[in-house]
Design an enzyme around this catalytic site. Structure first.
Site, PDB file in Angstrom:
ATOM      1  N   THR A  68       1.808   7.037   0.243  1.00  0.00           N
ATOM      2  CA  THR A  68       0.922   5.912  -0.087  1.00  0.00           C
ATOM      3  C   THR A  68       0.963   5.606  -1.575  1.00  0.00           C
ATOM      4  O   THR A  68       1.332   6.466  -2.382  1.00  0.00           O
ATOM      5  CB  THR A  68      -0.534   6.255   0.309  1.00  0.00           C
ATOM      6  OG1 THR A  68      -1.360   5.113   0.148  1.00  0.00           O
ATOM      7  CG2 THR A  68      -1.101   7.374  -0.537  1.00  0.00           C
ATOM      8  N   THR A 119      -5.584   8.241   7.424  1.00  0.00           N
ATOM      9  CA  THR A 119      -5.484   7.038   6.605  1.00  0.00           C
ATOM     10  C   THR A 119      -6.895   6.590   6.264  1.00  0.00           C
ATOM     11  O   THR A 119      -7.856   7.010   6.917  1.00  0.00           O
ATOM     12  CB  THR A 119      -4.716   5.940   7.380  1.00  0.00           C
ATOM     13  OG1 THR A 119      -4.594   4.780   6.548  1.00  0.00           O
ATOM     14  CG2 THR A 119      -5.398   5.564   8.677  1.00  0.00           C
ATOM     15  N   GLY A 120      -7.006   5.775   5.239  1.00  0.00           N
ATOM     16  CA  GLY A 120      -8.337   5.292   4.851  1.00  0.00           C
ATOM     17  C   GLY A 120      -8.790   5.895   3.537  1.00  0.00           C
ATOM     18  O   GLY A 120      -7.955   6.327   2.730  1.00  0.00           O
ATOM     19  N   SER A 144       0.809  -1.217   0.000  1.00  0.00           N
ATOM     20  CA  SER A 144       0.000   0.000   0.000  1.00  0.00           C
ATOM     21  C   SER A 144       0.844   1.270   0.000  1.00  0.00           C
ATOM     22  O   SER A 144       0.303   2.373   0.049  1.00  0.00           O
ATOM     23  CB  SER A 144      -0.926   0.011   1.222  1.00  0.00           C
ATOM     24  OG  SER A 144      -0.170  -0.110   2.400  1.00  0.00           O
ATOM     25  N   ARG A 181      -6.184   9.137 -10.359  1.00  0.00           N
ATOM     26  CA  ARG A 181      -6.866   9.433  -9.089  1.00  0.00           C
ATOM     27  C   ARG A 181      -5.838   9.803  -8.011  1.00  0.00           C
ATOM     28  O   ARG A 181      -4.811   9.174  -7.856  1.00  0.00           O
ATOM     29  CB  ARG A 181      -7.659   8.199  -8.645  1.00  0.00           C
ATOM     30  CG  ARG A 181      -8.403   8.360  -7.308  1.00  0.00           C
ATOM     31  CD  ARG A 181      -7.586   7.853  -6.138  1.00  0.00           C
ATOM     32  NE  ARG A 181      -8.353   7.864  -4.889  1.00  0.00           N
ATOM     33  CZ  ARG A 181      -7.809   7.626  -3.689  1.00  0.00           C
ATOM     34  NH1 ARG A 181      -6.530   7.366  -3.573  1.00  0.00           N
ATOM     35  NH2 ARG A 181      -8.544   7.672  -2.611  1.00  0.00           N
ATOM     36  N   THR A 195      -2.081   3.743   4.122  1.00  0.00           N
ATOM     37  CA  THR A 195      -1.119   4.840   4.043  1.00  0.00           C
ATOM     38  C   THR A 195      -0.218   4.842   5.277  1.00  0.00           C
ATOM     39  O   THR A 195      -0.690   4.524   6.359  1.00  0.00           O
ATOM     40  CB  THR A 195      -1.905   6.161   4.082  1.00  0.00           C
ATOM     41  OG1 THR A 195      -2.857   6.111   3.029  1.00  0.00           O
ATOM     42  CG2 THR A 195      -1.023   7.366   3.975  1.00  0.00           C
TER      43      THR A 195
HETATM   44  C1  SD4 Z   1      -5.856   7.252  -0.261  1.00  0.00           C
HETATM   45  N1  SD4 Z   1      -5.659   7.444   2.123  1.00  0.00           N
HETATM   46  O1  SD4 Z   1      -5.250   7.312  -1.315  1.00  0.00           O
HETATM   47  C2  SD4 Z   1      -5.055   6.911   0.958  1.00  0.00           C
HETATM   48  C3  SD4 Z   1      -4.679   5.509   1.031  1.00  0.00           C
HETATM   49  C4  SD4 Z   1      -5.579   4.417   0.700  1.00  0.00           C
HETATM   50  O2  SD4 Z   1      -7.470   3.180   1.296  1.00  0.00           O
HETATM   51  O3  SD4 Z   1      -5.223   3.585  -0.029  1.00  0.00           O
HETATM   52  N2  SD4 Z   1      -6.751   4.310   1.286  1.00  0.00           N
HETATM   53  O4  SD4 Z   1      -7.054   7.441  -0.163  1.00  0.00           O
END
Ligand code: SD4
Length: 325
Positions: free
Chosen positions: A203, A236-237, A83, A213, A185
């Site tokens: 990340t 994160t998330g 990730s 994206r 992340t």
């Molecule tokens: C994002 N917060 O790109 C980051 C990492 C991720 O599931 O993979 N979130 O949204």
């Protein structure tokens, strides 16, 4: 008035994240938390190894900025972490695109988004901060800048990540999964011995995202924010939900208003719930916060959000945050 507020902050820290991190006996054995330093806190289980590198800098009276840059490079360079950085899961076209940002105690900041072929995007973000008048470079421009500054072009898609992508292609369903294998992340925030704050966030973003994206992680204010007077926060998330509330900036501003780091993280997560009551049940969003006194907080939508912390009182270890659901 001022001293009352400081007192409140101190007590608030004890009643907040510290309460979840320490058994009650230890809690009362704590020395005053005012100006506990240095402190490093970072997201997920891989934060523990990252903290080891950061701590080398912090314990040698180094700068928080150097600590966080060194720290997050650990998962960036680890091909097994899917990730972040090398070995990150690709977008739906099979391209590994990386997002990162860094911010110091002077509100200097730098970021790269949708950067390909570079193992350590955080180091490129720092160069953007230090060598350009800009804050963010993206895509080809970020790569061009990295190569011009001596970074090596490398293949980031490992055979394992390529295999996972090809498997995904069979159904090609895009569905963010909460707490994938306990990483996501890496966001890291630190307070150094001079009582200065810095942070870094890096990340490979959502696996199998649309090409181009960009999530919250490289966006100053969303994935990371540092205000050296008050505190720092990282997230994160699911980045889209964090961007919608400018999450890390929100957490720092909530601390400015007198909330403890724990309260600030909780209010920010509840804002995500308010925006998306149904969706918030399915996704993960988590915040870490650290204030100028070394008090910290952690909170997430779902169970399973872990973080690693090290300070003079806490040997480097992993805790799970409290959660809304
Ligand atoms: C994002 N917060 O790109 C980051 C990492 C991720 O599931 O993979 N979130 O949204």
């Amino acid at each position: 008035m001022k001293s009352t507020r400081r007192h409140f902050l101190k007590l608030g820290g004890l009643g907040g994240a510290a309460a979840s991190a320490f058994p009650l006996t230890n809690l009362f054995a704590q020395p005053s938390l005012a100006s506990t330093k240095p402190v490093v806190i970072s997201t997920w289980n891989f934060g523990k190894e990252a903290n080891v590198e950061a701590w080398k800098v912090l314990s040698a009276n180094g700068r928080a900025l150097d600590a966080v840059e060194k720290g997050v490079q650990v998962p960036e360079g680890d091909p097994k972490e899917t990730s972040v950085g090398l070995g990150g899961l690709p977008d739906r076209d099979g391209r590994v695109t990386l997002d990162a940002c860094i911010m110091d105690e002077f509100a200097n900041c730098g970021a790269v988004a949708c950067l390909e072929h570079i193992v350590h995007p955080i180091a490129v973000a720092r160069k953007v901060m230090e060598k350009t008048p800009h804050v963010m470079l993206v895509g080809d421009g970020a790569l061009q800048f990295a190569l011009a500054n001596g970074f090596k072009k490398e293949k980031l898609l490992t055979p394992e990540s390529e295999k996972a992508w090809k498997e995904w292609l069979k159904e090609a369903k895009y569905k963010p999964v909460a707490n994938i294998e306990n990483h996501d992340t890496i966001g890291m925030i630190a307070l150094d011995q001079k009582q200065n704050l810095s942070g870094a966030c890096t990340t490979s973003g959502m696996a199998y995202k649309l090409h181009g994206r960009v999530g919250d992680s490289p966006i100053i204010g969303a994935g990371l924010f540092v205000d050296n007077e008050i505190g720092a926060a990282t997230s994160t998330g699911v980045g889209e939900e964090v961007i919608r509330i400018v999450g890390s900036h929100l957490v720092v501003e909530l601390m400015r208003q007198g909330n403890t780091p724990q309260q600030a993280c909780e209010i920010a997560v509840k804002r995500v719930v308010k925006n998306q009551p149904e969706k918030s049940k399915q996704i993960q969003v988590g915040f870490l916060a650290l204030n100028k006194n070394g008090e910290y907080g952690a909170y997430a939508l779902q169970k399973g959000f872990t973080y690693a912390i090290q300070s003079p009182e806490i040997p480097n270890q992993i805790f799970e945050s409290k959660s809304y659901y």
